[in-house]
Scaffold this motif. Structure first.
Motif, short mmCIF file in Angstrom:
data_model
loop_
_atom_site.label_atom_id
_atom_site.label_comp_id
_atom_site.label_asym_id
_atom_site.label_seq_id
_atom_site.Cartn_x
_atom_site.Cartn_y
_atom_site.Cartn_z
N ASN A 128 0.82 -1.21 0.00
CA ASN A 128 0.00 0.00 0.00
C ASN A 128 0.86 1.27 0.00
N TYR A 129 2.01 1.21 0.64
CA TYR A 129 2.90 2.38 0.63
C TYR A 129 3.50 2.58 -0.76
N ALA A 130 3.77 1.49 -1.48
CA ALA A 130 4.27 1.61 -2.85
C ALA A 130 3.25 2.31 -3.73
N VAL A 131 1.97 1.99 -3.51
CA VAL A 131 0.90 2.63 -4.29
C VAL A 131 0.86 4.13 -4.00
N ALA A 132 0.95 4.50 -2.73
CA ALA A 132 0.90 5.92 -2.36
C ALA A 132 2.10 6.68 -2.90
N LEU A 133 3.29 6.10 -2.76
CA LEU A 133 4.51 6.76 -3.20
C LEU A 133 4.65 6.79 -4.72
N GLY A 134 3.87 5.97 -5.41
CA GLY A 134 3.91 5.95 -6.86
C GLY A 134 2.76 6.71 -7.49
N SER A 135 2.01 7.46 -6.69
CA SER A 135 0.84 8.17 -7.21
C SER A 135 1.19 9.55 -7.73
N VAL A 195 1.24 -0.49 -9.43
CA VAL A 195 0.33 -1.63 -9.29
C VAL A 195 1.13 -2.84 -8.82
N PRO A 196 1.12 -3.15 -7.52
CA PRO A 196 1.86 -4.30 -7.01
C PRO A 196 1.42 -5.62 -7.64
N VAL A 197 2.39 -6.46 -7.96
CA VAL A 197 2.11 -7.78 -8.53
C VAL A 197 2.36 -8.87 -7.50
N GLY A 198 3.35 -8.66 -6.64
CA GLY A 198 3.65 -9.65 -5.61
C GLY A 198 4.60 -9.07 -4.57
N THR A 199 4.70 -9.74 -3.43
CA THR A 199 5.60 -9.29 -2.37
C THR A 199 6.49 -10.44 -1.89
N LYS A 200 7.59 -10.07 -1.28
CA LYS A 200 8.51 -11.07 -0.72
C LYS A 200 9.10 -10.51 0.57
N VAL A 201 9.01 -11.27 1.64
CA VAL A 201 9.61 -10.88 2.91
C VAL A 201 11.09 -11.27 2.87
N SER A 208 10.95 -5.07 13.13
CA SER A 208 11.52 -4.56 11.89
C SER A 208 11.36 -5.60 10.79
N ALA A 209 11.33 -5.13 9.56
CA ALA A 209 11.14 -6.04 8.43
C ALA A 209 11.69 -5.41 7.17
N ARG A 210 12.05 -6.25 6.25
CA ARG A 210 12.45 -5.79 4.92
C ARG A 210 11.58 -6.54 3.93
N VAL A 211 10.83 -5.80 3.13
CA VAL A 211 9.88 -6.40 2.19
C VAL A 211 10.11 -5.83 0.79
N SER A 212 10.16 -6.72 -0.20
CA SER A 212 10.29 -6.30 -1.59
C SER A 212 8.94 -6.41 -2.29
N VAL A 213 8.62 -5.40 -3.06
CA VAL A 213 7.36 -5.37 -3.80
C VAL A 213 7.67 -5.34 -5.29
N TRP A 214 7.26 -6.36 -6.00
CA TRP A 214 7.42 -6.41 -7.45
C TRP A 214 6.19 -5.73 -8.04
N TYR A 215 6.40 -4.72 -8.89
CA TYR A 215 5.25 -3.98 -9.39
C TYR A 215 5.41 -3.54 -10.84
N THR A 216 4.29 -3.24 -11.44
CA THR A 216 4.27 -2.59 -12.75
C THR A 216 3.73 -1.20 -12.53
N GLY A 217 4.16 -0.27 -13.34
CA GLY A 217 3.72 1.11 -13.15
C GLY A 217 3.29 1.74 -14.45
N LEU A 218 2.47 2.77 -14.33
CA LEU A 218 2.05 3.57 -15.47
C LEU A 218 2.58 4.98 -15.25
N ILE A 219 3.17 5.58 -16.27
CA ILE A 219 3.71 6.93 -16.14
C ILE A 219 3.68 7.62 -17.49
N GLY A 220 3.24 8.89 -17.48
CA GLY A 220 3.24 9.65 -18.72
C GLY A 220 2.07 10.60 -18.79
N MET A 221 2.00 11.34 -19.88
CA MET A 221 0.94 12.33 -20.10
C MET A 221 0.03 11.85 -21.22
#
Length: 288
Positions: A128-135, A195-201, A208-221
């Motif tokens: 969810n943080y990846a979504v917010a930071l990628g908005s 748009v997250p596709v999957g996660t890995k702890v 504390s934790a370290r989590v990787s989020v594999w995602y696809t993104g949309l960017i442009g005008m």
């Protein structure tokens, strides 16, 4: 996208850069909160103009510089070298079937909050943080500060906002076709989504934790005069999380390209179709 970074849109001003493929994780999506191609999005990626490439590369460089500045000095909440604890986890895919645990219902500035203090909660928080930071909210100073204050620890947020403000300068925004406040022209729609596709702890140690989020993104005008049509990107975003004030908060984050699949054969949609889709389709609250 702080896209993980193409606008940095993630990195891009608002993101940091590392992550791994390893085992595909198990992000699950829940119900949303709330003809001929002209080169604006989907399917095969349109060839980007030199201006577009310069803009994207510039954003990534600015964002990485901002993060490097914020994380310099080592130690403290922003030190990525020791965050995560518990050591690296063994490689291997994690289960992807539904866990039966409901997604969080709390909101902090429109961003999901109140995650469980366990591995699943950390994965959900990272997604969810990846979504917010990628908005697209990362391109306006006031909304960007709100997102950063919500997602990061107070110490990390305090160090990031200044460098990010410098990175998201009027000159940088102009290269993307935006005005100094991050707004698109009246006849265009600026798109930045993660748009997250999957996660890995990667590691977990109670607080504390370290989590990787594999995602696809949309960017442009998307618009009749756009020289930077909407395209997709694939990245892995890694978050160092700390349990603070009864929730997971980011102390540091980083990104790297891929893994990226082979582009499909679907024709790119028109600018109008892309703009309409962005207006009509909302996002998701992510849970494992």
């Amino acid at each position: 996208m702080s896209f993980g970074d193409e606008h940095g849109h993630g990195s891009d001003p608002g993101r940091t850069t590392d992550g791994g493929f390893g085992g595909m994780g198990q992000t699950r999506t829940r119900l949303p909160d709330g003809g001929g191609g002209d080169g604006y999005g989907g399917g095969r990626r349109p060839q980007r103009s030199s201006r577009s490439l310069v803009a994207v590369v510039g954003v990534v460089v600015l964002l990485i510089a901002a993060i490097a500045f914020a994380n310099r000095g080592g130690g403290g909440d922003n030190d990525t070298s020791g965050a995560g604890g518990g050591g690296d986890r063994a490689a291997g895919s994690e289960p992807t079937s539904a866990s039966g645990v409901k997604p969080v219902t709390g909101k902090n500035g429109g961003i999901p909050s109140g995650f469980a203090k366990d591995e699943q909660g950390a994965e959900s928080a990272a997604s969810n943080y990846a979504v917010a930071l990628g908005s697209d909210g990362m391109f306006n100073k006031d909304s960007r500060h709100g997102i950063v204050d919500t997602v990061y620890t107070a110490a990390a947020a305090g160090k990031l906002k200044g460098p990010q403000d410098n990175a998201y300068s009027p000159e940088f925004l102009a290269k993307l076709g935006l005005d100094p406040n991050g707004a698109a022209p009246a006849d265009s729609t600026f798109i930045s989504r993660t748009v997250p596709v999957g996660t890995k702890v990667e590691s977990f140690d109670g607080g504390s934790a370290r989590v990787s989020v594999w995602y696809t993104g949309l960017i442009g005008m998307s618009g009749p005069d756009s020289t930077d049509p909407v395209s997709t990107t694939w990245k892995t975003w890694t978050f160092d999380l700390q349990w603070t004030a009864d929730d997971w908060k980011v102390t540091a984050d980083s990104q790297k390209d891929g893994p990226a699949p082979v582009p499909g054969d679907i024709a790119a949609s028109t600018a109008d179709e892309i703009s309409k889709a962005v207006d009509e389709y909302g996002g998701f609250t992510y849970a494992r």
